[in-house]
Design a protein around this motif. Structure first.
Motif, PDB file in Angstrom:
ATOM      1  N   GLY A  52      -4.869  24.630   3.184  1.00 44.51           N
ATOM      2  CA  GLY A  52      -3.971  24.106   4.206  1.00 44.51           C
ATOM      3  C   GLY A  52      -4.385  22.759   4.764  1.00 44.51           C
ATOM      4  N   SER A  53      -5.583  22.290   4.444  1.00 42.13           N
ATOM      5  CA  SER A  53      -6.005  20.967   4.902  1.00 42.13           C
ATOM      6  C   SER A  53      -5.330  19.899   4.051  1.00 42.13           C
ATOM      7  N   LYS A  54      -5.417  18.680   4.543  1.00 45.25           N
ATOM      8  CA  LYS A  54      -4.735  17.566   3.880  1.00 45.25           C
ATOM      9  C   LYS A  54      -5.738  16.487   3.510  1.00 45.25           C
ATOM     10  N   ASN A  55      -5.554  15.884   2.366  1.00 45.97           N
ATOM     11  CA  ASN A  55      -6.301  14.704   1.958  1.00 45.97           C
ATOM     12  C   ASN A  55      -5.303  13.581   1.713  1.00 45.97           C
ATOM     13  N   LEU A  56      -5.802  12.358   1.797  1.00 44.10           N
ATOM     14  CA  LEU A  56      -4.956  11.195   1.542  1.00 44.10           C
ATOM     15  C   LEU A  56      -5.463  10.448   0.317  1.00 44.10           C
ATOM     16  N   ASN A 107      -9.485   7.454  -2.228  1.00 46.72           N
ATOM     17  CA  ASN A 107      -9.355   8.869  -1.951  1.00 46.72           C
ATOM     18  C   ASN A 107     -10.084   9.126  -0.644  1.00 46.72           C
ATOM     19  N   MET A 108      -9.399   9.635   0.389  1.00 46.14           N
ATOM     20  CA  MET A 108     -10.031   9.785   1.696  1.00 46.14           C
ATOM     21  C   MET A 108      -9.531  11.016   2.439  1.00 46.14           C
ATOM     22  N   VAL A 128       0.846  -1.184   0.000  1.00 48.38           N
ATOM     23  CA  VAL A 128       0.000   0.000   0.000  1.00 48.38           C
ATOM     24  C   VAL A 128       0.892   1.248   0.000  1.00 48.38           C
ATOM     25  N   LEU A 129       0.579   2.182  -0.878  1.00 47.44           N
ATOM     26  CA  LEU A 129       1.268   3.458  -0.944  1.00 47.44           C
ATOM     27  C   LEU A 129       0.279   4.530  -0.516  1.00 47.44           C
ATOM     28  N   VAL A 130       0.602   5.245   0.559  1.00 48.55           N
ATOM     29  CA  VAL A 130      -0.242   6.335   1.044  1.00 48.55           C
ATOM     30  C   VAL A 130       0.373   7.636   0.559  1.00 48.55           C
ATOM     31  N   GLY A 188     -13.831   1.861   3.125  1.00 49.57           N
ATOM     32  CA  GLY A 188     -14.787   1.159   2.277  1.00 49.57           C
ATOM     33  C   GLY A 188     -14.156   0.539   1.054  1.00 49.57           C
ATOM     34  N   ASN A 189     -14.902   0.609  -0.033  1.00 50.77           N
ATOM     35  CA  ASN A 189     -14.426   0.071  -1.300  1.00 50.77           C
ATOM     36  C   ASN A 189     -13.553   1.101  -2.002  1.00 50.77           C
ATOM     37  N   PRO A 190     -12.674   0.646  -2.881  1.00 53.31           N
ATOM     38  CA  PRO A 190     -11.830   1.599  -3.619  1.00 53.31           C
ATOM     39  C   PRO A 190     -12.693   2.556  -4.448  1.00 53.31           C
TER      40      PRO A 190
END
Length: 185
Positions: free
Chosen positions: A110-114, A132-133, A100-102, A143-145
């Protein structure tokens, strides 16, 4: 060729036909043409098998490359994990043999998403998937991809070598492709 046949009524009839050497030549030519056609057919079948065996390299690998390149070019940071649970928890990061690559993405506010690229089993099939989370998501929220990058990959490994991120994909015929790159840091 002309052949004379004498009828009982003393009438002579001429009939046309082939002599034995002419007939043997015609059959020999037909057999030679058939042999050439069989050779060409066998060659076509062989080429078709070669092309089908390289389908992953020709069709799937370039699409995977484009997708991964687009994702990595937007990423600000990355980390590698052995499994999806560790990746979502942010625990047990590794530098070798990850599944897994995060990826971390900074938003303009300035907020962050992963984002996560994960090699996993979906039913009986192995897939390379993208999640995408939000940065504070739990494993239940993952959940699901969001989408599947590829269903044709037999194995995917993420690792860092000499400070460079690498992804090694194994295709269905045992092909091994290694992508190298870094997110913008």
């Amino acid at each position: 060729m002309r052949t004379s046949i004498v009828n009982p009524g003393n009438t002579t009839t001429l009939r046309r036909g082939f002599t034995l050497p002419e007939l043997a030549t015609a059959i020999g030519l037909a057999l030679a043409i058939a042999a050439i056609m069989m050779t060409l057919l066998q060659q076509q079948v062989t080429f078709h098998r070669i092309i089908r065996a390289q389908k992953f390299l020709v069709d799937e690998a370039p699409q995977i490359n484009n997708t991964i390149t687009q994702i990595l070019s937007r990423a600000d940071a990355y980390r590698i994990h052995s499994n999806l649970g560790d990746a979502i928890a942010g625990a047990n990061a590794v530098t070798n043999d990850g599944k897994v690559l995060v990826l971390g993405f900074m938003n303009p506010d300035g907020s962050k998403n992963l984002g996560m690229i994960s090699f996993e089993s979906e039913g009986e099939e192995e897939v390379l998937a993208y999640y995408n989370m939000a940065s504070n998501a739990s494993i239940a929220e993952a959940g699901n991809p969001d989408w599947l990058i590829s269903r044709q990959v037999d194995d995917a490994r993420f690792f860092v070598e000499n400070g460079v991120f690498r992804m090694r994909l194994t295709g269905p015929a045992g092909e091994i492709i290694t992508y190298s790159g870094t997110p913008r840091l």
